[in-house]
Each structure stands twice: as C-alpha cells, then as structure tokens.
Design an enzyme around this catalytic site. Structure first.
Site, PDB file in Angstrom:
ATOM      1  N   THR A  80       0.839  -1.206   0.000  1.00 28.48           N
ATOM      2  CA  THR A  80       0.000   0.000   0.000  1.00 28.48           C
ATOM      3  C   THR A  80       0.870   1.252   0.000  1.00 28.48           C
ATOM      4  O   THR A  80       0.623   2.199  -0.761  1.00 28.48           O
ATOM      5  CB  THR A  80      -0.937  -0.008   1.230  1.00 28.48           C
ATOM      6  N   ASN A 159      -5.933  -8.958  -7.631  1.00 31.24           N
ATOM      7  CA  ASN A 159      -5.955  -9.675  -6.362  1.00 31.24           C
ATOM      8  C   ASN A 159      -7.215 -10.495  -6.151  1.00 31.24           C
ATOM      9  O   ASN A 159      -7.205 -11.468  -5.416  1.00 31.24           O
ATOM     10  CB  ASN A 159      -5.773  -8.689  -5.199  1.00 31.24           C
ATOM     11  N   GLN A 187       0.584  -9.104  -6.256  1.00 32.51           N
ATOM     12  CA  GLN A 187       0.101 -10.488  -6.330  1.00 32.51           C
ATOM     13  C   GLN A 187       0.956 -11.364  -7.243  1.00 32.51           C
ATOM     14  O   GLN A 187       0.798 -12.580  -7.266  1.00 32.51           O
ATOM     15  CB  GLN A 187      -1.352 -10.509  -6.833  1.00 32.51           C
ATOM     16  N   SER A 208       6.093  -8.000   0.735  1.00 34.37           N
ATOM     17  CA  SER A 208       6.783  -9.217   1.178  1.00 34.37           C
ATOM     18  C   SER A 208       5.845 -10.334   1.664  1.00 34.37           C
ATOM     19  O   SER A 208       6.083 -11.499   1.407  1.00 34.37           O
ATOM     20  CB  SER A 208       7.761  -8.809   2.289  1.00 34.37           C
ATOM     21  N   THR A 245      14.523   4.950  10.110  1.00 28.66           N
ATOM     22  CA  THR A 245      15.361   3.777  10.330  1.00 28.66           C
ATOM     23  C   THR A 245      14.734   2.552   9.675  1.00 28.66           C
ATOM     24  O   THR A 245      13.536   2.323   9.787  1.00 28.66           O
ATOM     25  CB  THR A 245      15.549   3.548  11.845  1.00 28.66           C
ATOM     26  N   CYS A 332     -21.295  -8.013   1.991  1.00 27.11           N
ATOM     27  CA  CYS A 332     -21.635  -8.250   3.382  1.00 27.11           C
ATOM     28  C   CYS A 332     -20.424  -8.430   4.281  1.00 27.11           C
ATOM     29  O   CYS A 332     -20.557  -8.444   5.488  1.00 27.11           O
ATOM     30  CB  CYS A 332     -22.565  -9.437   3.496  1.00 27.11           C
TER      31      CYS A 332
END
Lengths: 397, 136
Positions: A80, A159, A187, A208, A245, A332
């Site tokens: 993302t 996906n 994917q 990953s 970092t 749903c």
C-alpha cells in the site's frame, strides 16, 4: 514441516492472496536482526555495519529477482505504501507537465483510493474499463492518453480474480508517449515471472507477505532517472527518498523470501496449476456456478467462482465452521455494503457478484486439501440455496 | 473481520436456522429487501383466530440476515397479530445477543418482513393495512 495446517491447528488455508505465513527458513534469516545484530544501519561503528550489509544484501536479492539494478530498489512499509508513494510521488513531481492520470477500474484500493484522493487535489483521472475477464484493452489505454497525461498505473495481476494484464504492451505504449508507467505487482511475485525490463515499467510495487515473507515490509522499484517526490523527509535512508530507520529484520526476511520465491517459481507455479485445475473442475460440477476472471491468463494460485442465488458471507461462515479460510467479494463482509468493484467492472450483476468465493492456493496446500474443500463446499451451497428465495424450485433440493 | 463479531446466538441460528422453508397456501406473505444489496427475506404466516400458529422464512443474504429471519419467526410464533406487530428490530437483535452495527439493517429487514406479511393477511381479509411507525 512447512504446512500452515500444522502451524494453526488443522486450518485449511485457502486465502493466500490475503497473506501467506512466513516461511520458517525466511524467519530463521530474520531472527539475528532482532537480537544480536540490532544495530542501526546508519550508525558508524562495526557492529552497526552488520545491519547495513544485511540491508544491502537484501536489496541485491530484490533487484536480482525482478531484473533491476540494486540502486533502483527502495524498501517501504508494504504494498500500500509503495502504491501511494509511486502515484502521489509522480503526480506532484510532474504537475507542471500535466494533470492527468490513467488507471484501471479494477485496481486494488491502495491505487484506486489514492487516485480518488488526487482528484480532490485537482488531478484528473481516467478509470479504464475491463472486458468480461477483467482485462484492460490496450486500445482503451491509447484512446485515454492526452497531452497532459503524466502517469499510467495498471496492476500486473488482479488480487480478486487473478487476471493478468498486458503490462509489456501497455508499457510500450507509455514509453512511446513518454508517460511514466507504474504497476502494482503485489500479487505477481512468486506466481509469474516479474522482470522490470520485459514489463517496460518505470515503477513497480512489491509486498513481502504475499510471498512467504514477513508483513509490514515492501519495496518500490524506481527506474533510474524517474522524477518523483520523496516519500518522507528526515534521515538519509533509502537515498534520502524515504527517511526513517530501516525495518532491518523485515527487509532481511523480504530478501530471503523473494530469492526463494523466484528460485522456486517454476515448480511452485506447476504445483499451483495442478491444484487449481482440480479445484476448478470440482467447483464447476456445482450447478449455476461461474468462474470469474480469465480462464488462462490468470495467477496460477487464483480461483474465483460465483454461486448464483446465494451470498458469499454465508458461504465463508459455514466454511469457517469447517476450519476452511477463504474470501469473498460480497458486500456483506465489507463496511461499504457494496459488492466487489472488480466483479462489477467485469459485468456481473450486483446480485450475482454477492455470491463470489475466492480461493487462493499456497505452497503448503495438497490435493487432499482441495478434496476436503470440494466435499465440504458442495453441501454448503446446497443448504444455502435451499434457504434462498432466489433459487429456482428445481435447484432447491 | 465481521465473522468474529457475531454472537454465539447469531451463529447458533445461522448454522441451524429454525423455521426454514416455503409454506403451502400461507395466510400472509411478506417479501422485503433487494437482491442488489445482497438481502432478500420472505416471511410466511399461518394465522388462526388472529394468532400466528406457524411462521416460516426463505432468505438470501448474509449470516446476520439468516439468523435474524430464524429469530424473528421464532419470536412471532404463538403471538397475536397485534403482539407480533410490536416485535421490533431491536427485539430481534437483542434476542440474538446483539448484531454488529453494520448488520443492524438485517434485523430491520426482519421487522419489515413481519409487517408486510401481517398486512398481506389483513388485505386478504379486507382490512386496511397497518401503518409503519415513523420511528421504526
């Protein structure tokens, strides 16, 4: 024993497009970087240099896996983040050149919602339609291109339905027109060959945990010479483009995982295709059942079927009670109460799209797992159809 | 994930729903919902002397929709039409030990289904249909 079944207490896990377990060998490579090799890669002493070298070596592993140069790989916090960075980064850095972005209507929300947000910032976005198999047509890409188009973003493989897009062809079109081209390949890794040269892409997103690596780490391939804004500002990490970092254990795990996934690609894909064929054959024996997505040009581990007259969440709930984990495109299970935008874009009516079941296979799955799923699912479908007022009388019993 | 938000009662009624099936020559039928939204509920009533002697349902929908249908039909069996009309969506949800907020509309559907079936019966008998309360 690498099986998820044993790790999680006899669960038949058929949701590998959601996430995979971290391979024990991958986990082993990560462990020292939580404990004895905990140094900050930016620190000047020898002990920290171990961490720096580990990050460099993982970068090399990722670069090799996708046929890129090491300095074209930037580690991120996941798929993302990579998608967000690629699209916003290109958009804002090239705003003087143009204001228009092209994407497809079946992208992951990480791309779609980013594009929708950019529209609020004044950008214009074209969402390309797809055919009934979920494929973008290259003619549509050509038609959508304008003088002010600065970016095209089309995913490598979907996906939900697994359909593989004509990325090399779209990339060629983009290159001729001098437009940046991004692909979300989240994917694809470990399922199909991913080669940034063959794909003609400028940016490519990776995650990953979709290929037996740890969660919370991903990468963005940025071709040399690409103009995009920095992701975050602070330290000099990732060549000052993404400060902060490094997630050293995660990065080490991602490197090990992608190396393993690409070295085992052929044998893994063959295993997946064999199980997929068994699965599809069994599923289509159930009446009023349709395969969503492309029959051949799809990820080897993806099956997406639609059962008419019933609703996906009920199927998942019943499967869950038999310890089977799967996914659905039904509204749903989402907060939006809208069925899958992917199935709708493929032309399935709303009421039909509600009955979708996505089964995504993984390396630990066996023929016995597929048999168990098929044996379990058939009576579930029959039971739910017997309850549904949509089911034609002759199919109720 | 929504699946983990269901109470034990919801799961009990979803896995083994009561009163499933069609009814031959029902005295009242009510169908509510919309297949596009993923829910259709059909409620059948058998009525003798203004008392609901039997209720059945057919539902297309999620776990909450099926459980709400099962619970609602249980709740109205044996009740007079007047009492059954007063069975609210809240009563259905409470009897199910709660529904996740995004699933409350399933219990609303059950209430509407009962009302529609009762009015179907009333109309067949030549009575005016009852009006929905505005706050329902």
């Amino acid at each position: 024993m690498n099986t998820n079944k044993d790790d999680t207490g006899n669960i038949i896990y058929l949701d590998h497009a959601a996430t995979t377990f971290t391979d024990p060998k991958v986990l082993e490579t990560m462990m020292p970087y939580f404990t004895e090799n905990f140094g900050n890669p930016s620190s000047p002493y020898d002990m920290a240099n171990v961490s720096k070298e580990a990050v460099d070596s993982a970068r090399q592993q990722v670069a090799t896996a996708i046929n890129a140069d090491t300095d074209e790989i930037y580690f991120t916090g996941g798929g993302t983040e990579s998608d967000n960075w690629a699209i916003k980064g290109i958009a804002f850095a090239n705003r003087k050149k143009g204001n228009h972005i092209i994407t497809s209507s079946i992208e992951h929300h990480a791309v779609l919602h980013t594009c929708q947000w950019l529209e609020k910032q004044g950008f214009e976005v074209t969402y390309l339609p797809v055919d009934k198999y979920g494929q973008v047509r290259t003619e549509d890409v050509k038609k959508a291109i304008r003088d002010d188009t600065i970016l095209i973003s089309v995913m490598l493989a979907n996906n939900e339905i697994g359909t593989i897009q004509p990325i090399p062809q779209i990339g060629r079109i983009a290159r001729e027109k001098n437009i940046y081209f991004h692909t979300d390949a989240v994917q694809g890794i470990g399922q199909v060959p991913v080669d940034v040269e063959a794909l003609n892409v400028d940016l490519l997103s990776l995650s990953s945990h979709k290929f037996y690596g740890p969660k919370g780490v991903g990468a963005l391939y940025i071709k040399k010479g690409t103009r995009l804004d920095n992701h975050s500002h602070g330290g000099a990490q990732e060549k000052k483009k993404r400060a902060g970092t490094e997630n050293v254990p995660g990065i080490v795990g991602m490197g090990a995982a992608i190396e393993q996934a690409t070295s085992q690609l052929e044998e893994h894909a063959a295993h997946m295709k064999k199980l997929r064929a068994q699965l599809v054959e069994g599923l289509l024996l159930i009446p009023a059942t349709h395969l969503a997505g492309h029959p051949e040009k799809r990820l080897p581990n993806n099956v997406n079927v639609i059962f008419e007259y019933i609703e996906g969440e009920s199927i998942l709930l019943m499967l869950n009670s038999y310890s089977i984990a799967a996914s659905t495109g039904s509204a749903c299970t989402s907060a939006s109460l809208e069925p899958s935008h992917v199935l709708i874009a493929c032309g399935f009516p709303h009421e039909v799209a509600h009955g979708s079941l996505r089964l995504t296979l993984g390396k630990e799955n066996t023929e016995e797992d597929v048999d168990y799923l098929l044996q379990t699912l058939e009576p579930i479908i029959r039971r739910l159809r017997a309850m549904s007022p949509m089911t034609p009388k002759e199919q109720r019993e | 994930m929504i699946l983990m938000m269901y109470s034990e009662k919801v799961m009990e009624h979803f896995m083994n729903p009561h009163n499933v099936g069609e009814m031959e020559n029902p005295d009242g039928v009510g169908e509510v919902g919309n297949p596009q939204c993923g829910d259709i509920m059909r409620i059948y009533l058998r009525i003798e002397n203004d008392v609901i002697t039997d209720a059945k349902f057919m539902t297309f929908g999620c776990g909450a929709a099926i459980a709400s249908s099962s619970m609602a039909t249980d709740l109205i069996k044996g009740k007079t039409l007047e009492e059954a009309w007063e069975v609210t969506n809240k009563a259905v949800a409470e009897a199910l030990e709660g529904l996740p907020p995004v699933k409350m509309h399933c219990s609303v559907l059950a209430e509407e289904g009962i009302h529609k079936a009762i009015n179907d019966y009333r109309e067949k008998q030549g009575f005016e249909p009852l009006k929905e309360k505005t706050d329902a």
